[in-house]
Write a protein that holds these residues in place. Structure first.
Motif, PDB file in Angstrom:
ATOM      1  N   PHE E 115       3.951  47.396  16.264  1.00 35.16           N
ATOM      2  CA  PHE E 115       4.657  46.159  15.886  1.00 35.16           C
ATOM      3  C   PHE E 115       4.087  45.611  14.585  1.00 35.16           C
ATOM      4  O   PHE E 115       4.823  45.182  13.689  1.00 35.16           O
ATOM      5  CB  PHE E 115       4.507  45.094  16.968  1.00 35.16           C
ATOM      6  CG  PHE E 115       5.571  45.145  18.003  1.00 35.16           C
ATOM      7  CD1 PHE E 115       6.896  45.026  17.641  1.00 35.16           C
ATOM      8  CD2 PHE E 115       5.251  45.310  19.331  1.00 35.16           C
ATOM      9  CE1 PHE E 115       7.882  45.078  18.584  1.00 35.16           C
ATOM     10  CE2 PHE E 115       6.230  45.364  20.282  1.00 35.16           C
ATOM     11  CZ  PHE E 115       7.547  45.254  19.916  1.00 35.16           C
ATOM     12  N   PHE E 130      13.949  35.322   2.937  1.00 34.51           N
ATOM     13  CA  PHE E 130      13.910  34.851   4.319  1.00 34.51           C
ATOM     14  C   PHE E 130      13.434  35.961   5.249  1.00 34.51           C
ATOM     15  O   PHE E 130      12.694  35.713   6.194  1.00 34.51           O
ATOM     16  CB  PHE E 130      15.267  34.325   4.764  1.00 34.51           C
ATOM     17  CG  PHE E 130      15.201  33.720   6.119  1.00 34.51           C
ATOM     18  CD1 PHE E 130      14.625  32.475   6.289  1.00 34.51           C
ATOM     19  CD2 PHE E 130      15.640  34.387   7.237  1.00 34.51           C
ATOM     20  CE1 PHE E 130      14.510  31.913   7.537  1.00 34.51           C
ATOM     21  CE2 PHE E 130      15.531  33.831   8.488  1.00 34.51           C
ATOM     22  CZ  PHE E 130      14.963  32.594   8.637  1.00 34.51           C
ATOM     23  N   PHE E 133       9.884  36.164   5.373  1.00 36.45           N
ATOM     24  CA  PHE E 133       9.359  35.233   6.379  1.00 36.45           C
ATOM     25  C   PHE E 133       9.396  35.862   7.763  1.00 36.45           C
ATOM     26  O   PHE E 133       8.415  35.819   8.510  1.00 36.45           O
ATOM     27  CB  PHE E 133      10.182  33.944   6.347  1.00 36.45           C
ATOM     28  CG  PHE E 133       9.939  33.027   7.499  1.00 36.45           C
ATOM     29  CD1 PHE E 133       8.796  32.261   7.552  1.00 36.45           C
ATOM     30  CD2 PHE E 133      10.849  32.930   8.530  1.00 36.45           C
ATOM     31  CE1 PHE E 133       8.571  31.413   8.611  1.00 36.45           C
ATOM     32  CE2 PHE E 133      10.621  32.085   9.593  1.00 36.45           C
ATOM     33  CZ  PHE E 133       9.480  31.334   9.630  1.00 36.45           C
ATOM     34  N   VAL E 134      10.556  36.455   8.094  1.00 38.63           N
ATOM     35  CA  VAL E 134      10.692  37.035   9.433  1.00 38.63           C
ATOM     36  C   VAL E 134       9.657  38.133   9.658  1.00 38.63           C
ATOM     37  O   VAL E 134       8.982  38.168  10.690  1.00 38.63           O
ATOM     38  CB  VAL E 134      12.119  37.583   9.625  1.00 38.63           C
ATOM     39  CG1 VAL E 134      12.224  38.335  10.933  1.00 38.63           C
ATOM     40  CG2 VAL E 134      13.115  36.465   9.590  1.00 38.63           C
ATOM     41  N   GLU E 137       6.303  36.890  10.201  1.00 38.25           N
ATOM     42  CA  GLU E 137       6.090  36.372  11.549  1.00 38.25           C
ATOM     43  C   GLU E 137       5.907  37.500  12.555  1.00 38.25           C
ATOM     44  O   GLU E 137       5.076  37.395  13.452  1.00 38.25           O
ATOM     45  CB  GLU E 137       7.265  35.482  11.962  1.00 38.25           C
ATOM     46  CG  GLU E 137       7.353  34.201  11.191  1.00 38.25           C
ATOM     47  CD  GLU E 137       6.083  33.388  11.274  1.00 38.25           C
ATOM     48  OE1 GLU E 137       5.539  33.254  12.373  1.00 38.25           O
ATOM     49  OE2 GLU E 137       5.638  32.892  10.239  1.00 38.25           O
ATOM     50  N   MET E 141       2.651  37.749  14.636  1.00 42.35           N
ATOM     51  CA  MET E 141       2.658  37.694  16.091  1.00 42.35           C
ATOM     52  C   MET E 141       1.893  38.863  16.687  1.00 42.35           C
ATOM     53  O   MET E 141       1.139  38.698  17.648  1.00 42.35           O
ATOM     54  CB  MET E 141       4.085  37.646  16.602  1.00 42.35           C
ATOM     55  CG  MET E 141       4.253  36.442  17.446  1.00 42.35           C
ATOM     56  SD  MET E 141       5.821  35.714  17.632  1.00 42.35           S
ATOM     57  CE  MET E 141       6.810  35.992  16.318  1.00 42.35           C
ATOM     58  N   TYR E 144      -1.690  37.977  16.249  1.00 44.73           N
ATOM     59  CA  TYR E 144      -2.168  36.980  17.220  1.00 44.73           C
ATOM     60  C   TYR E 144      -2.551  37.678  18.509  1.00 44.73           C
ATOM     61  O   TYR E 144      -3.621  37.443  19.077  1.00 44.73           O
ATOM     62  CB  TYR E 144      -1.070  35.965  17.561  1.00 44.73           C
ATOM     63  CG  TYR E 144      -0.566  35.141  16.437  1.00 44.73           C
ATOM     64  CD1 TYR E 144      -1.357  34.845  15.352  1.00 44.73           C
ATOM     65  CD2 TYR E 144       0.724  34.630  16.469  1.00 44.73           C
ATOM     66  CE1 TYR E 144      -0.870  34.074  14.329  1.00 44.73           C
ATOM     67  CE2 TYR E 144       1.217  33.861  15.449  1.00 44.73           C
ATOM     68  CZ  TYR E 144       0.414  33.586  14.373  1.00 44.73           C
ATOM     69  OH  TYR E 144       0.904  32.837  13.371  1.00 44.73           O
ATOM     70  N   THR E 163      -4.142  31.190  14.481  1.00 45.44           N
ATOM     71  CA  THR E 163      -2.761  30.928  14.844  1.00 45.44           C
ATOM     72  C   THR E 163      -2.284  29.605  14.273  1.00 45.44           C
ATOM     73  O   THR E 163      -1.191  29.524  13.711  1.00 45.44           O
ATOM     74  CB  THR E 163      -2.622  30.907  16.371  1.00 45.44           C
ATOM     75  OG1 THR E 163      -3.338  31.998  16.909  1.00 45.44           O
ATOM     76  CG2 THR E 163      -1.189  31.007  16.762  1.00 45.44           C
ATOM     77  N   LEU E 167       0.586  29.084  11.641  1.00 49.03           N
ATOM     78  CA  LEU E 167       1.789  28.363  12.048  1.00 49.03           C
ATOM     79  C   LEU E 167       2.134  27.309  11.006  1.00 49.03           C
ATOM     80  O   LEU E 167       3.295  27.147  10.603  1.00 49.03           O
ATOM     81  CB  LEU E 167       1.572  27.721  13.408  1.00 49.03           C
ATOM     82  CG  LEU E 167       2.798  27.171  14.096  1.00 49.03           C
ATOM     83  CD1 LEU E 167       3.834  28.249  14.237  1.00 49.03           C
ATOM     84  CD2 LEU E 167       2.442  26.623  15.446  1.00 49.03           C
ATOM     85  N   ALA E 171       5.381  27.075   8.576  1.00 48.01           N
ATOM     86  CA  ALA E 171       6.195  25.873   8.387  1.00 48.01           C
ATOM     87  C   ALA E 171       6.382  25.604   6.903  1.00 48.01           C
ATOM     88  O   ALA E 171       7.497  25.316   6.443  1.00 48.01           O
ATOM     89  CB  ALA E 171       5.528  24.688   9.075  1.00 48.01           C
ATOM     90  N   LEU E 174       8.860  27.926   5.353  1.00 50.65           N
ATOM     91  CA  LEU E 174      10.242  27.476   5.567  1.00 50.65           C
ATOM     92  C   LEU E 174      10.577  26.322   4.645  1.00 50.65           C
ATOM     93  O   LEU E 174      11.698  26.236   4.129  1.00 50.65           O
ATOM     94  CB  LEU E 174      10.439  27.055   7.018  1.00 50.65           C
ATOM     95  CG  LEU E 174      10.790  28.171   7.975  1.00 50.65           C
ATOM     96  CD1 LEU E 174      11.081  27.594   9.328  1.00 50.65           C
ATOM     97  CD2 LEU E 174      11.999  28.919   7.472  1.00 50.65           C
TER      98      LEU E 174
END
Lengths: 124, 157, 89, 115, 491, 144
Positions: E115, E130, E133-134, E137, E141, E144, E163, E167, E171, E174
């Motif tokens: 992953f 964008f 960004f995905v 993440e 993840m 994490y 984390t 996070l 933010a 975005l």
């Protein structure tokens, strides 16, 4: 015609929502506030959703609205019951004007029996 | 409720939700309802209650009347210049025998004038009702009995 | 006609939301706050339904249904937490 | 309508920032959740043009796009919501893990435990 | 080739799912995992060869017209980075097979590794901001979950810190996307490049660029945002920390480089001074931070901060020579630092500690692993025939050519500091009084460390070749028009 | 402390929720809805059962392999994407129409299968989180 009816129903509904808000502020204790909150909001949502049905006049909108209404009527009392029960068990906090309380004696009786019950099978 | 009733009512809800009632949709609804039943198979008990369609109408009418009365009462209390209520919690012994009846009654009590059910006792024979005006407890009991309990018993027992 | 009614209704609901917020802030007990939050959620359902009429978009009704389910579960969980201090026993 | 969104975003950020600065882990997690909600809302607000109609086309045939909201930020915000949901869930489990292991969720006390 | 581009994302995803489904059978899982990693490396090498001629591959997902839809794009830079991530993650996977052998949680390690690889490679390959960004993440993840692998309080606290910081960074990412979208109404990188140029370097655009830089600098551990890195590197399992130091921070570097060259060339001119300042502070901070440490992994972590400062300094010079130096540095550092961290893990396996003072005298006791470490440390210090020397040399050359004498002088001074700390580290590690028993380690661990350490030598001896390639990459970055045209014209 | 009212209402709510979530799932491609929200609705309905009864009863009733559901859902979603790759582009969706007995004409968009995958992933993830939270009480974890 149905437009006027919808508007009237809508206003009644919205008005009762407002009554719920006012009741939440003005009434003296949790239980009486819950009276206002539960009854007036379900009734108010009923009014608003009826207005939706009258406004759109389409079958699937109507069924969605009716389902939502049904769901609210089903669940609002349950939620009120749970909150009231939890509030009472946390500490009754009844308003000073309260005249009668038959729940407290029952609850203390139940507590003592359930404690012995718990004593027997507290390990399960 | 029997399983067939559940399947049919679920597929009826399904069709209503979709908004277009064709035979194919009903079939899809039946399949989905069967799926749900398969999924939930461990949560159905033996308990059964019977619905009498004719009496349900009476219950609904009575319930709606009480609901409107309840809201007018709330309105009167909330909007009166000085709030003068004498609340209290009373125990109400119900004559309903099935769990479903008791629960329906308790829910109805919450939505009707001046009363709110706080809890049901362990043996589900006593409903504890919080009432806004409890000057005469027996009047409250009588109102519940006539306005709600009779129709509920008529409808589901 | 109905649009005017919707505007008035939105005003009423907004006022009601404000009152709920007052109760949410004031307390005094947690149970009061839960009741206020529950009423708040129902008021928001009303706002969405009115918004559906205002915009003529019937799809918002689905949102009402979804949010009704969510708010019920939320209230139940909170009440349970209030009573027992834990949610799943 | 845009001012309503602005006020909401502002208050969410304020509440989130306040919560993040508190001492307890759960407040930290909730504060972060509020902050991510605020950014999601901001992303939605960036696509607010026209009358704010939902970008759902009624049926086949040409549609005048004038009254509709820009759908791209909404598609993006859907992804962002999923992501923030996942991260918040992870953080909650992490905080729960810490709480169950050390019986406290007070950051100062945890720091003292670490020595 | 462009049809195979999604395999960099879908391949690791499929591998992760398959590995998750064969959770119970460890041997099979490890074998499949290594197979998938090898295939991925082969694919990346093939892509690298294809892009050498300067061709740009675009893959369009779905069937949307140009500025919409999801695009994957690979130019020379992306191909280089994809190759690098495939190699480092592959070596770490090989290392993990033996390193985690007694750990019960290893059954979820390999799926998570894939992953992570998916997120990293997606971030390198994506063509719109964008999806960057995905993929960030997705990558975060997986990290994490990998960081929360053990359950000490230290580790939990580190995972929590990491984390939360990320996070908040997400933010802000975005927020940056929102600001950009509100100004130019697109998220596609090529479209952005055109439209941002049309808007010009307004203060708002500079602020947007700054937002992005501050977000990426969390990933790249630039000065005010570097706080997560030392504990994350030192407390996570060794294979994870190798990936963190080798590849994950490079994702941030890559994103800054993309912003500087493609999306915000003009706004970056406005914030250049700030960036250079931050880079210099990062270099100094990293170099000074190593001095009081006793934990080998912690020293390596601070040295990572130091090195990232060099890379960002080179990027912030904003000329092709600087970008070439940055690419050279990033590639060299990725192999170097991951080999060092894996070597530290190897030594931990051998001696049971990462404390420098307790593992002294390793040279006589475990000569091979110590030699591997020695290669890395000398390279890190900047001893001439090794890659580290040339990395620093090119950065300094670019700096002096630009005329940034003051900052480049400070960077030079910090280089001497790093020479000092690397030597003392090595001295404490290899020549102290021998103590304690030395165990054995599986061959897979040696192989993976040696594989990565070999590159430190190869890139040093073949520095001219790598630098030529880096200059090719930089030339492509300096003239983004073909990239934009390729995205526009993709079928 | 169980509440009789809640434990009587919770199954009804679960039925409603399941029908509603299936509605959201099946009509998600040209109406609001889709796999994510449908999965959340299902999960909310299931979580309510855990709250209304207790963890033991919840696991008795819904003893499903949530981690398997999660990974198969992920596999389904990724598989649809890879299938699109065979047809030209990753995640390219394709439309199939065929007739079924009784049901009539059915349009199967491959995006729908993707939604089903997402649905399974969301339900699986939420229930796995629930498993983690009430770990000590769940028989599945204890057995492992």
């Amino acid at each position: 015609m149905s437009d006027y009816l919808a508007a009237a129903v809508l206003l009644i509904g919205a008005f009762f929502m407002l009554v719920a808000g006012v009741g939440l502020i003005r009434l003296p204790d949790v239980y009486s506030r819950m009276h206002a909150a539960t009854k007036a909001t379900t009734f108010g949502m009923g009014g608003i959703l009826s207005a939706v049905i009258l406004f759109f006049q389409a079958a699937h909108v109507a069924t969605h609205a009716i389902l939502a209404m049904f769901f609210l009527f089903l669940t609002a009392p349950v939620a009120a019951h749970l909150i009231a029960r939890a509030a009472y068990r946390k500490g009754p906090g009844l308003a000073p004007a309260t005249r009668l309380d038959e729940y407290g004696p029952y609850l203390s009786g139940e507590r003592s029996t359930s404690q012995t019950k718990n004593g027997i099978n507290s390990h399960d | 409720m029997s399983l067939a009733t559940i399947v049919f009512s679920l597929s009826a809800i399904w069709i209503l939700m979709k908004g277009t009632g064709s035979a194919g949709d009903f079939f899809v609804g039946l399949i989905l309802a069967a799926l749900i039943l398969r999924f939930l198979r461990k949560s159905y008990h033996q308990e059964k209650s019977f619905l009498r369609v004719g009496r349900i109408g009476r219950y609904v009418v009575s319930f709606t009347r009480e609901l409107i009365l309840a809201n007018i009462q709330v309105l009167r209390i909330v909007l009166s210049p000085r709030i003068r209520i004498r609340p209290g919690i009373l125990a109400y012994r119900t004559r309903c025998r099935t769990p479903f009846g008791v629960i329906l009654l308790a829910n109805s009590i919450t939505l009707t004038p001046g009363t709110l059910s706080v809890d049901i006792s362990e043996d589900s024979q006593t409903i504890f009702v919080h009432a806004l005006d409890i000057t005469h407890p027996d009047e409250v009991r009588e109102a519940i009995r006539l306005g709600l309990e009779e129709p509920v018993i008529g409808a589901v027992e | 006609m109905i649009q005017a009614a919707v505007q008035i209704g939105l005003g009423m609901l907004g006022l009601s939301l404000a009152l709920c917020f007052v109760r949410l802030a004031k307390g005094p007990t947690t149970a009061d706050r839960v009741v206020a939050a529950d009423t708040l959620a129902t008021n928001i359902l009303g706002v969405i339904a009115l918004f559906a009429i205002l915009s003529g978009e019937e799809l918002f009704i689905i949102a009402v249904l979804a949010l009704a389910i969510l708010s019920f579960v939320g209230t139940v969980v909170y009440a349970k937490f209030l009573e027992r201090g834990k949610i799943i026993e | 309508m845009i001012w309503l969104l602005s006020i909401t975003i502002g208050s969410l950020v304020a509440a989130g920032a306040y919560l993040v600065m508190q001492r307890r882990l759960i407040q930290l997690v909730l504060g972060l959740a509020l902050l991510s909600h605020a950014t999601n809302l901001m992303l939605v607000a960036s696509g607010w043009i026209g009358d704010g109609r939902a970008p759902i086309v009624p049926g086949p045939g040409p549609v005048d796009p004038a009254g509709y909201v820009d759908p791209l930020p909404q598609a993006m915000v859907l992804t962002a919501i999923v992501i923030s949901f996942a991260v918040t869930a992870f953080l909650l489990i992490l905080a729960l893990n810490i709480y169950q292991r050390f019986k406290t969720d007070d950051i100062d006390r945890l720091r003292r435990l670490m020595g | 080739m462009s049809g195979l581009l999604p395999l960099f994302v879908a391949g690791p995803l499929a591998a992760a799912i398959v590995l998750f489904l064969v959770k119970g059978r460890a041997r099979l899982q490890e074998g499949l995992s290594l197979l998938a990693l090898a295939a991925n490396l082969a694919l990346a090498l093939a892509l690298l060869r294809e892009t050498a001629g300067g061709e740009i591959f675009i893959h369009r997902m779905g069937f949307w017209p140009f500025p919409y839809g999801i695009l994957l794009a690979a130019d020379r830079l992306a191909a280089t980075m994809l190759c690098l991530s495939a190699a480092v993650v592959g070596a770490s996977g090989l290392f993990a097979c033996s390193y985690l052998s007694e750990d019960q949680r290893r059954e979820v390690f390999h799926p998570l590794l894939h992953f992570l690889l998916m997120g990293i490679q997606g971030a390198f390959a994506t063509g719109d901001i964008f999806n960057l960004f995905v993929f960030f993440e997705v990558m975060l993840m997986a990290t994490y979950a990998l960081l929360g692998f053990y359950h000490d309080l230290d580790q939990l606290e580190m995972a929590l810190k990491y984390t939360c910081l990320n996070l908040i960074a997400s933010a802000f990412f975005l927020v940056g996307v929102t600001m950009l979208y509100a100004q130019v109404g697109t998220v596609n990188m090529a479209d952005l490049a055109v439209k941002v140029r049309a808007v010009g370097p307004t203060p708002m655009m500079a602020l947007t660029a700054l937002t992005f830089v501050s977000v990426f600098s969390v990933k790249a551990a630039i000065f005010p945002m570097h706080l997560w890195l030392p504990s994350a590197h030192s407390l996570s399992p060794t294979p994870v920390s190798a990936i963190l130091a080798g590849v994950l921070v490079k994702v941030g570097v890559y994103a800054i480089l993309r912003c500087a060259t493609l999306i915000f060339p003009a706004p970056f001119q406005r914030i250049q001074t700030l960036l250079i300042g931050l880079a210099v502070v990062t270099i100094l901070f990293g170099a000074l931070g190593t001095l009081p440490q006793r934990n080998l992994k912690r020293i390596l972590a601070y040295s990572t901060i130091n090195q990232l400062g060099y890379i960002v300094f080179a990027i912030a010079l904003l000329n092709p020579a600087g970008w070439a130096a940055a690419v050279f540095y990033a590639v060299g550092h990725a192999f170097l630092k991951s080999s060092l961290l894996l070597g530290a893990g190897l030594n931990q396996k051998l001696t049971g500690t990462v404390d420098l003072d307790e593992m002294g005298g390793l040279m006589t006791r475990a000569p091979f692993s110590t030699l591997l470490l020695l290669t890395g440390l000398l390279s890190l210090a900047g001893i001439p025939p090794l890659a580290g020397f040339f990395s620093k040399l090119f950065v300094l050359q670019a700096g002096f050519a630009q005329g940034a004498y003051l900052s480049t002088g400070i960077v030079l001074a910090a280089g001497i500091l790093s020479l000092y700390y690397n030597f003392t580290t090595y001295q404490r590690l290899a020549w102290g009084t021998p103590r304690g028993e030395v165990g054995g380690a599986p061959a897979g661990m040696y192989a993976s460390v040696a594989f990565l350490a070999a590159f430190a030598v190869v890139f040093g001896l073949g520095a001219r070749w790598l630098h030529e390639w880096a200059q090719l990459v930089a030339a492509q970055l300096a003239s983004p028009e073909p990239y934009i045209a390729a995205m526009r014209n993709a079928a | 402390m169980r509440s009789l009212i809640l434990s009587a209402i919770a199954p009804i709510v679960l039925h409603l929720t399941l029908v509603f979530s299936l509605f959201l799932l099946l009509y998600g491609h040209n109406q609001p809805g889709g796999g994510f929200i449908a999965g959340l609705m299902t999960a909310v309905g299931l979580v309510l059962q855990w709250v209304a009864f207790d963890a033991r009863e919840g696991w008795r009733r819904f003893n499903w392999p949530w981690d398997k559901i999660f990974s198969w859902g992920l596999a389904l979603a990724a598989g649809v994407g890879l299938f699109g790759l065979l047809k030209g582009a990753f995640l390219k969706s394709s439309l199939y129409e065929f007739d079924l007995p009784f049901v009539g004409r059915v349009e199967l968009l491959s995006a729908f299968l993707f939604d089903v995958g997402v649905y399974m992933v969301v339900v699986g993830v939420v229930m796995m989180i629930l498993t983690l939270i009430c770990e000590r009480r769940s028989p599945r974890r204890r057995r492992q």
